[in-house]
Motif scaffolding. Structure first.
Motif, mmCIF file in Angstrom:
data_model
loop_
_atom_site.group_PDB
_atom_site.id
_atom_site.type_symbol
_atom_site.label_atom_id
_atom_site.label_comp_id
_atom_site.label_asym_id
_atom_site.label_seq_id
_atom_site.Cartn_x
_atom_site.Cartn_y
_atom_site.Cartn_z
ATOM 1 N N PHE A 97 78.946 -4.981 -85.512
ATOM 2 C CA PHE A 97 77.751 -4.720 -85.900
ATOM 3 C C PHE A 97 76.943 -5.195 -84.695
ATOM 4 O O PHE A 97 75.832 -5.884 -84.483
ATOM 5 N N THR A 98 77.393 -4.443 -83.481
ATOM 6 C CA THR A 98 76.517 -4.304 -82.256
ATOM 7 C C THR A 98 76.237 -2.795 -82.022
ATOM 8 O O THR A 98 77.204 -2.175 -82.519
ATOM 9 N N GLY A 99 75.373 -2.359 -81.137
ATOM 10 C CA GLY A 99 75.223 -1.003 -80.934
ATOM 11 C C GLY A 99 74.279 -0.388 -82.214
ATOM 12 O O GLY A 99 73.491 -1.239 -82.867
ATOM 13 N N LEU A 100 74.500 0.947 -82.394
ATOM 14 C CA LEU A 100 73.808 1.321 -83.463
ATOM 15 C C LEU A 100 74.642 1.123 -84.874
ATOM 16 O O LEU A 100 75.525 1.368 -84.925
ATOM 17 N N ILE A 101 73.793 0.617 -85.848
ATOM 18 C CA ILE A 101 74.496 0.240 -87.128
ATOM 19 C C ILE A 101 73.638 1.138 -88.168
ATOM 20 O O ILE A 101 72.458 1.485 -88.017
ATOM 21 N N THR A 102 74.231 1.219 -89.401
ATOM 22 C CA THR A 102 73.382 1.843 -90.510
ATOM 23 C C THR A 102 73.216 0.538 -91.273
ATOM 24 O O THR A 102 74.135 -0.164 -92.077
ATOM 25 N N GLN A 103 71.722 0.422 -91.879
ATOM 26 C CA GLN A 103 71.538 -0.595 -92.534
ATOM 27 C C GLN A 103 70.440 -0.050 -93.879
ATOM 28 O O GLN A 103 69.534 0.655 -93.643
ATOM 29 N N THR A 104 70.779 -0.492 -95.024
ATOM 30 C CA THR A 104 69.929 -0.108 -96.350
ATOM 31 C C THR A 104 69.095 -1.307 -96.326
ATOM 32 O O THR A 104 69.341 -2.458 -96.577
ATOM 33 N N PRO A 105 67.709 -1.262 -96.353
ATOM 34 C CA PRO A 105 66.533 -2.250 -96.718
ATOM 35 C C PRO A 105 67.228 -3.024 -97.970
ATOM 36 O O PRO A 105 67.489 -2.277 -98.935
ATOM 37 N N PRO A 106 66.973 -4.383 -98.160
ATOM 38 C CA PRO A 106 67.134 -4.926 -99.107
ATOM 39 C C PRO A 106 65.964 -4.491 -100.263
ATOM 40 O O PRO A 106 65.068 -4.059 -100.306
ATOM 41 N N VAL A 107 66.490 -5.168 -101.416
ATOM 42 C CA VAL A 107 65.925 -4.721 -102.800
ATOM 43 C C VAL A 107 64.237 -4.887 -102.703
ATOM 44 O O VAL A 107 63.365 -4.113 -103.204
ATOM 45 N N LYS A 108 64.020 -6.406 -102.199
ATOM 46 C CA LYS A 108 62.608 -6.719 -102.052
ATOM 47 C C LYS A 108 61.541 -6.190 -100.882
ATOM 48 O O LYS A 108 60.494 -6.647 -100.783
#
Length: 287
Positions: A97-108
């Motif tokens: 979890f450092t460098g470039l990661i892929t994240q999906t924004p939360p539902v809200k």
């Protein structure tokens, strides 16, 4: 008075947001205190999150393309729901979890829930007290820290949640420069009473806010065209940062005063030989 009114229309306030109100509610409080037509924040903080909130006033809200995307630094506490070896968790975060990661924004969230890349510059664990782990992280703008903590726990296979969070930096601003709502209110009362010294220290001119951004200076003869929204040709330009790339947001200047925000239509190296406009006049910033 007239000088301060001009500053109010083109400035930014660095606010230390308390826990409780939403970022939008803070905007409304600031707008009411300073008697402005507009106030908008760069980088939303959840209602329970505290810390640095950058709030632009009136014409300065047009600088949001720069302010919203700035890197952010946070300090917080993760609450664990299971037994965890501190060194193992520290190593796991560093590797995954450092460098470039892929994240999906939360539902809200207000953005589309599509996976997107975000940079995590560091995620340092500062210590552990029982089930509480203290951390400090610096991330690319638009990274959701609560979701990041959830994703760490899910991948580490130990349930955890964010117990508290405080933003300490946004771009080149730090929490040490911020004021509380009460301090802002008191400064404006003093200003109305004839003493503007405290308010002047709080208001940050747009020229100071955007001092590190890419910029282009416009020749005097072409200022009327630009102020009418004309796209900018090479012959209009007195000077421009050589690092400019196509698609970059650029500060438009006349002498040392910001008059607008532009978007580069080509890279710097292609500008001199271009027979077409090289910068789009995206929005004008007026007095």
């Amino acid at each position: 008075m007239e000088q301060i009114e001009g500053l109010l229309r083109r400035s930014v306030v660095l606010l230390d947001k308390p826990s409780g109100p939403t970022s939008r509610e803070i905007d409304e409080r600031v707008k009411a205190i300073l008697k402005r037509k507009k106030a908008g924040h760069a980088g939303t903080l959840d209602s329970k999150v505290t810390g640095l909130l950058v709030i632009a006033l009136d014409e300065a809200t047009k600088a949001m393309p720069f302010l919203a995307n700035s890197d952010k630094t946070y300090e917080g506490i993760i609450q664990l729901h299971g037994d965890v070896d501190f060194s193992e968790l520290e190593r796991f975060i560093g590797e995954n979890f450092t460098g470039l990661i892929t994240q999906t924004p939360p539902v809200k969230s207000r953005v589309a829930r599509r996976p997107r890349e975000r940079a995590i510059y560091y995620f340092n664990l500062l210590g552990k007290e029982g089930k509480n782990v203290h951390f400090r992280t610096k991330v690319q703008g638009g990274t959701y820290i609560r979701k990041l903590v959830h994703d760490i726990g899910e991948k580490f296979n130990v349930s955890m949640h964010m117990k508290s969070l405080r933003r300490t930096e946004s771009g080149h601003f730090s929490i040490g420069q911020a004021v509380t709502l009460e301090q802002l209110e008191e400064a404006y009362r003093e200003y109305e009473g004839g003493d503007s010294s405290s308010l002047e220290k709080i208001l940050m001119p747009l020229e100071e806010v955007l001092k590190d951004e890419r910029r282009v200076k416009i020749k005097k003869d072409y200022i009327p065209k630009v102020l009418n929204g004309s796209p900018i040709r090479w012959e209009y330009i007195e000077s421009i940062d050589r690092e400019v790339e196509s698609g970059d947001n650029i500060v438009l200047l006349f002498e040392d005063k910001i008059i607008g925000i532009g978007v580069a239509l080509v890279d710097f190296n292609a500008m001199r030989s271009s027979s077409r406009p090289v910068v789009k006049t995206d929005r004008l910033i007026l007095d």
